[in-house]
Enzyme design. Structure first.
Site, PDB file in Angstrom:
ATOM      1  N   GLY A  10       0.997  -1.238  -0.139  1.00  0.00           N
ATOM      2  CA  GLY A  10       0.024  -0.063  -0.090  1.00  0.00           C
ATOM      3  C   GLY A  10       0.837   1.134   0.151  1.00  0.00           C
ATOM      4  O   GLY A  10       2.022   1.314   0.234  1.00  0.00           O
ATOM      5  N   GLN A  11       0.259   2.312  -0.422  1.00  0.00           N
ATOM      6  CA  GLN A  11       0.929   3.672  -0.432  1.00  0.00           C
ATOM      7  C   GLN A  11       1.644   4.059   0.776  1.00  0.00           C
ATOM      8  O   GLN A  11       2.668   4.464   0.920  1.00  0.00           O
ATOM      9  CB  GLN A  11       0.032   4.707  -0.844  1.00  0.00           C
ATOM     10  CG  GLN A  11      -0.673   4.656  -2.229  1.00  0.00           C
ATOM     11  CD  GLN A  11      -1.390   6.258  -2.519  1.00  0.00           C
ATOM     12  OE1 GLN A  11      -0.633   6.798  -2.876  1.00  0.00           O
ATOM     13  NE2 GLN A  11      -2.531   6.086  -2.319  1.00  0.00           N
ATOM     14  N   ALA A  60      -6.302  -1.433   4.301  1.00  0.00           N
ATOM     15  CA  ALA A  60      -7.739  -1.216   4.129  1.00  0.00           C
ATOM     16  C   ALA A  60      -8.079  -1.709   2.679  1.00  0.00           C
ATOM     17  O   ALA A  60      -7.388  -1.845   1.674  1.00  0.00           O
ATOM     18  CB  ALA A  60      -8.029   0.249   4.363  1.00  0.00           C
ATOM     19  N   TYR A  61      -9.371  -1.871   2.634  1.00  0.00           N
ATOM     20  CA  TYR A  61     -10.018  -2.188   1.185  1.00  0.00           C
ATOM     21  C   TYR A  61     -10.414  -0.853   0.927  1.00  0.00           C
ATOM     22  O   TYR A  61     -11.248   0.039   1.489  1.00  0.00           O
ATOM     23  CB  TYR A  61     -11.444  -2.982   1.372  1.00  0.00           C
ATOM     24  CG  TYR A  61     -12.146  -3.009   0.132  1.00  0.00           C
ATOM     25  CD1 TYR A  61     -12.226  -4.340  -0.246  1.00  0.00           C
ATOM     26  CD2 TYR A  61     -12.813  -1.965  -0.494  1.00  0.00           C
ATOM     27  CE1 TYR A  61     -12.809  -4.443  -1.466  1.00  0.00           C
ATOM     28  CE2 TYR A  61     -13.576  -2.082  -1.705  1.00  0.00           C
ATOM     29  CZ  TYR A  61     -13.561  -3.364  -2.177  1.00  0.00           C
ATOM     30  OH  TYR A  61     -14.360  -3.624  -3.273  1.00  0.00           O
ATOM     31  N   THR A  62      -9.486  -0.236  -0.363  1.00  0.00           N
ATOM     32  CA  THR A  62      -9.652   1.063  -0.598  1.00  0.00           C
ATOM     33  C   THR A  62     -10.263   1.365  -1.960  1.00  0.00           C
ATOM     34  O   THR A  62     -10.208   2.126  -2.498  1.00  0.00           O
ATOM     35  CB  THR A  62      -8.338   1.605  -0.704  1.00  0.00           C
ATOM     36  OG1 THR A  62      -7.347   1.068  -1.581  1.00  0.00           O
ATOM     37  CG2 THR A  62      -7.665   1.825   0.678  1.00  0.00           C
ATOM     38  N   THR A 101     -10.746   8.095   7.331  1.00  0.00           N
ATOM     39  CA  THR A 101     -10.745   8.628   6.228  1.00  0.00           C
ATOM     40  C   THR A 101     -11.851   9.922   6.118  1.00  0.00           C
ATOM     41  O   THR A 101     -12.697   9.923   6.965  1.00  0.00           O
ATOM     42  CB  THR A 101     -11.309   7.809   4.783  1.00  0.00           C
ATOM     43  OG1 THR A 101     -11.761   8.568   3.821  1.00  0.00           O
ATOM     44  CG2 THR A 101     -12.728   6.940   5.430  1.00  0.00           C
ATOM     45  N   ASP A 102     -11.920  10.706   5.634  1.00  0.00           N
ATOM     46  CA  ASP A 102     -12.926  11.867   5.325  1.00  0.00           C
ATOM     47  C   ASP A 102     -14.062  11.435   4.756  1.00  0.00           C
ATOM     48  O   ASP A 102     -15.299  11.948   4.992  1.00  0.00           O
ATOM     49  CB  ASP A 102     -12.136  12.882   4.191  1.00  0.00           C
ATOM     50  CG  ASP A 102     -12.151  12.441   2.903  1.00  0.00           C
ATOM     51  OD1 ASP A 102     -11.313  11.551   2.653  1.00  0.00           O
ATOM     52  OD2 ASP A 102     -12.836  12.781   1.759  1.00  0.00           O
ATOM     53  N   TYR A 125     -17.941   2.469   1.062  1.00  0.00           N
ATOM     54  CA  TYR A 125     -16.668   2.542   1.438  1.00  0.00           C
ATOM     55  C   TYR A 125     -16.650   3.295   2.727  1.00  0.00           C
ATOM     56  O   TYR A 125     -16.131   2.866   3.816  1.00  0.00           O
ATOM     57  CB  TYR A 125     -15.530   3.126   0.479  1.00  0.00           C
ATOM     58  CG  TYR A 125     -14.231   3.382   1.139  1.00  0.00           C
ATOM     59  CD1 TYR A 125     -13.336   2.620   1.392  1.00  0.00           C
ATOM     60  CD2 TYR A 125     -14.024   4.918   1.180  1.00  0.00           C
ATOM     61  CE1 TYR A 125     -12.090   3.021   1.978  1.00  0.00           C
ATOM     62  CE2 TYR A 125     -12.684   5.305   1.730  1.00  0.00           C
ATOM     63  CZ  TYR A 125     -11.704   4.358   2.074  1.00  0.00           C
ATOM     64  OH  TYR A 125     -10.586   4.851   2.480  1.00  0.00           O
ATOM     65  N   TRP A 150      -7.459  11.888   0.181  1.00  0.00           N
ATOM     66  CA  TRP A 150      -6.472  12.382  -0.832  1.00  0.00           C
ATOM     67  C   TRP A 150      -5.316  12.221  -1.049  1.00  0.00           C
ATOM     68  O   TRP A 150      -4.470  13.112  -1.149  1.00  0.00           O
ATOM     69  CB  TRP A 150      -6.909  13.935  -1.203  1.00  0.00           C
ATOM     70  CG  TRP A 150      -8.332  14.457  -1.428  1.00  0.00           C
ATOM     71  CD1 TRP A 150      -9.300  13.777  -1.007  1.00  0.00           C
ATOM     72  CD2 TRP A 150      -8.789  15.504  -2.440  1.00  0.00           C
ATOM     73  NE1 TRP A 150     -10.558  14.618  -1.669  1.00  0.00           N
ATOM     74  CE2 TRP A 150     -10.161  15.612  -2.401  1.00  0.00           C
ATOM     75  CE3 TRP A 150      -8.035  16.497  -3.078  1.00  0.00           C
ATOM     76  CZ2 TRP A 150     -10.591  16.587  -3.022  1.00  0.00           C
ATOM     77  CZ3 TRP A 150      -8.637  17.474  -3.949  1.00  0.00           C
ATOM     78  CH2 TRP A 150     -10.163  17.589  -3.657  1.00  0.00           C
TER      79      TRP A 150
HETATM   80  N1  LIG Z   1      -5.828   6.377  -0.732  1.00  0.00           N
HETATM   81  C1  LIG Z   1      -6.451   7.409  -0.135  1.00  0.00           C
HETATM   82  O1  LIG Z   1      -6.866   8.564  -0.810  1.00  0.00           O
HETATM   83  C2  LIG Z   1      -7.268   7.604   1.058  1.00  0.00           C
HETATM   84  C3  LIG Z   1      -7.778   8.501   1.645  1.00  0.00           C
HETATM   85  C4  LIG Z   1      -8.242   8.594   2.966  1.00  0.00           C
HETATM   86  C5  LIG Z   1      -7.912   7.609   3.563  1.00  0.00           C
HETATM   87  N2  LIG Z   1      -7.372   6.480   3.374  1.00  0.00           N
HETATM   88  C6  LIG Z   1      -6.879   5.356   4.270  1.00  0.00           C
HETATM   89  O2  LIG Z   1      -5.477   5.481   4.363  1.00  0.00           O
HETATM   90  C7  LIG Z   1      -4.946   4.029   4.704  1.00  0.00           C
HETATM   91  C8  LIG Z   1      -3.738   3.794   3.693  1.00  0.00           C
HETATM   92  O3  LIG Z   1      -4.271   3.870   2.280  1.00  0.00           O
HETATM   93  P1  LIG Z   1      -3.458   3.629   1.041  1.00  0.00           P
HETATM   94  O4  LIG Z   1      -3.605   4.660  -0.001  1.00  0.00           O
HETATM   95  O5  LIG Z   1      -2.040   3.215   1.431  1.00  0.00           O
HETATM   96  O6  LIG Z   1      -4.060   2.460   0.541  1.00  0.00           O
HETATM   97  P2  LIG Z   1      -3.565   1.255  -0.739  1.00  0.00           P
HETATM   98  O7  LIG Z   1      -2.514   1.865  -1.265  1.00  0.00           O
HETATM   99  O8  LIG Z   1      -4.961   1.126  -1.149  1.00  0.00           O
HETATM  100  O9  LIG Z   1      -3.098   0.107   0.158  1.00  0.00           O
HETATM  101  C9  LIG Z   1      -4.045  -0.795   0.945  1.00  0.00           C
HETATM  102  C10 LIG Z   1      -3.241  -1.765   1.498  1.00  0.00           C
HETATM  103  O10 LIG Z   1      -4.068  -2.684   2.402  1.00  0.00           O
HETATM  104  C11 LIG Z   1      -3.832  -3.876   2.216  1.00  0.00           C
HETATM  105  N3  LIG Z   1      -5.161  -4.747   2.134  1.00  0.00           N
HETATM  106  C12 LIG Z   1      -6.091  -4.802   1.264  1.00  0.00           C
HETATM  107  N4  LIG Z   1      -6.975  -5.675   1.637  1.00  0.00           N
HETATM  108  C13 LIG Z   1      -6.259  -6.598   2.306  1.00  0.00           C
HETATM  109  C14 LIG Z   1      -6.845  -7.900   2.816  1.00  0.00           C
HETATM  110  N5  LIG Z   1      -7.730  -8.462   2.675  1.00  0.00           N
HETATM  111  N6  LIG Z   1      -5.897  -8.305   3.868  1.00  0.00           N
HETATM  112  C15 LIG Z   1      -4.684  -7.606   4.198  1.00  0.00           C
HETATM  113  N7  LIG Z   1      -4.208  -6.529   3.561  1.00  0.00           N
HETATM  114  C16 LIG Z   1      -5.196  -5.991   2.651  1.00  0.00           C
HETATM  115  C17 LIG Z   1      -3.203  -3.873   0.811  1.00  0.00           C
HETATM  116  O11 LIG Z   1      -2.510  -5.190   0.848  1.00  0.00           O
HETATM  117  P3  LIG Z   1      -1.235  -5.670  -0.386  1.00  0.00           P
HETATM  118  O12 LIG Z   1       0.044  -5.113   0.423  1.00  0.00           O
HETATM  119  O13 LIG Z   1      -1.261  -7.058  -0.323  1.00  0.00           O
HETATM  120  O14 LIG Z   1      -1.655  -5.153  -1.776  1.00  0.00           O
HETATM  121  C18 LIG Z   1      -2.403  -2.790   0.864  1.00  0.00           C
HETATM  122  O15 LIG Z   1      -1.155  -2.836   1.659  1.00  0.00           O
HETATM  123  C19 LIG Z   1      -6.205   3.264   4.559  1.00  0.00           C
HETATM  124  O16 LIG Z   1      -6.754   3.116   5.996  1.00  0.00           O
HETATM  125  C20 LIG Z   1      -7.230   4.005   3.989  1.00  0.00           C
HETATM  126  O17 LIG Z   1      -8.500   3.807   4.131  1.00  0.00           O
HETATM  127  C21 LIG Z   1      -6.613   6.535   2.019  1.00  0.00           C
END
Ligand SMILES: NC(=O)c1ccc[n+]([C@@H]2O[C@H](COP(=O)([O-])OP(=O)(O)OC[C@H]3O[C@@H](n4cnc5c(N)ncnc54)[C@H](OP(=O)(O)O)[C@@H]3O)[C@@H](O)[C@H]2O)c1
Length: 295
Positions: A10-11, A60-62, A101-102, A125, A150
């Site tokens: 993940g990011q 997370a499931y994103t 998240t927002d 979501y 974001w």
């Molecule tokens: N992206 C956004 O714009 C955003 C905005 C607001 C809040 N957030 C929150 O910020 C946090 C980090 O987001 P991110 O952008 O880093 O997300 P991301 O890049 O989509 O990465 C998601 C991560 O979750 C893991 N994951 C998904 N399904 C899983 C499962 N069933 N079991 C174990 N791991 C699983 C993925 O695993 P793998 O390593 O195996 O791929 C990956 O490491 C999350 O809580 C998200 O809700 C994100």
């Protein structure tokens, strides 16, 4: 200090892995296949054996649009499994940081959201992430919940990478200009989280820093503003110019509706932890520089 972080690719987890050494932190990332959050009952056993000082749930499931047709799965991962990780942290007496998240808000409010504003997600979501917040607080009332928005970075899939990819073949792109938020650069979020985790660990006995916080890049933007910043920097680095045509969200329909106002008031984060993230424009330019391989 050793941090157990959920997820691998993940990011946020990749940013934590990258930024940890300079903060003197060891990050142990536990992700699939060892940790499968779609099976919440297996989560605790998967985390066992890491002698951590604190736990960060960055997985997370994103997939915001797909969640509309997979809400049960999203809720198992973002809701139930988050609760199980919180319970595990509490059992071990470890500080627990959970990312939210927002999207827990409906986005209809007129000003940046504060932590205690009423929630009201408008999509699957957001509902699954709100279920996560509630499960986390129920299983570990001492948890720290950090809501961000974001997120972009050199890793994974995100808006900045999409703009640069589309901009390679197009001279003009239509981008939504009636949704406001604060672009948050995952490496900045990682620096902030490492700092917050350290404060929680060092002040564990006083139970310092529990509760909900907002943590986004400084300043505010629309998606069109972010796209313009990205293309301006890309042009400075030698790419052909790309014009941004400003459209409304209504002109760009998606399966899941997005909040119009995603702005989060970060003052509590600054007040309690002394943390403020850099201005979104500075970090958006840093992201473009990395992605385009600038020296
Ligand atoms: N992206 C956004 O714009 C955003 C905005 C607001 C809040 N957030 C929150 O910020 C946090 C980090 O987001 P991110 O952008 O880093 O997300 P991301 O890049 O989509 O990465 C998601 C991560 O979750 C893991 N994951 C998904 N399904 C899983 C499962 N069933 N079991 C174990 N791991 C699983 C993925 O695993 P793998 O390593 O195996 O791929 C990956 O490491 C999350 O809580 C998200 O809700 C994100």
């Amino acid at each position: 200090m050793r941090l157990l972080v959920t997820g691998k690719e993940g990011q946020l987890v990749r940013s934590l892995l990258e930024r940890a050494p300079r903060a003197g932190v060891e990050v142990v990332a536990v992700g699939r296949p060892r940790l499968d959050m779609s099976e919440p009952s297996t989560v605790a056993a998967a985390l066992d054996g890491v002698e951590a000082d604190a736990i960060v749930n960055a997985a997370a499931y994103t997939a915001v649009d797909k969640a509309e047709s997979e809400e049960a799965l999203a809720t198992r991962i973002n809701g139930e499994a988050a609760g199980e990780i919180a319970a595990y942290a509490r059992r071990l007496g470890l500080p627990f940081l959970h990312i939210s998240t927002d999207y827990v808000f409906d986005g209809e409010g007129p000003r940046p959201y504060r932590e205690d504003d009423p929630t009201g997600p408008i999509g699957a979501y957001g509902r699954s992430k709100l279920a996560g917040e509630l499960a986390v607080l129920e299983r570990d009332p001492r948890a720290t919940i950090l809501r961000t928005a974001w997120v972009h970075s050199p890793f994974g899939a995100n808006f900045v990478k999409t703009m640069l990819r589309l901009g390679e073949t197009r001279a003009e792109l239509s981008v939504v200009a009636d949704q406001k938020g604060s672009p948050s650069y995952a490496p900045d979020l990682a620096d902030a989280l490492l700092n917050i985790a350290r404060q929680r660990v060092e002040r564990r006995s006083e139970n310092f820093g529990a509760g909900v916080y907002h943590m986004t890049g400084s300043g505010e933007a629309t998606w069109a503003d972010l796209a313009e910043e990205v293309f301006a920097e890309a042009e400075r680095l030698g790419r052909a110019p790309v014009r941004v045509r400003r459209i409304t969200a209504e002109q760009y329909p998606t399966p899941a509706k997005r909040p119009s106002n995603s702005r989060l008031d970060n003052s509590r984060l600054n007040h309690v932890f002394g943390v403020t993230l850099p201005d979104w424009r500075v970090s958006a330019r840093a992201c473009v520089n990395r992605l385009l391989g600038a020296p």
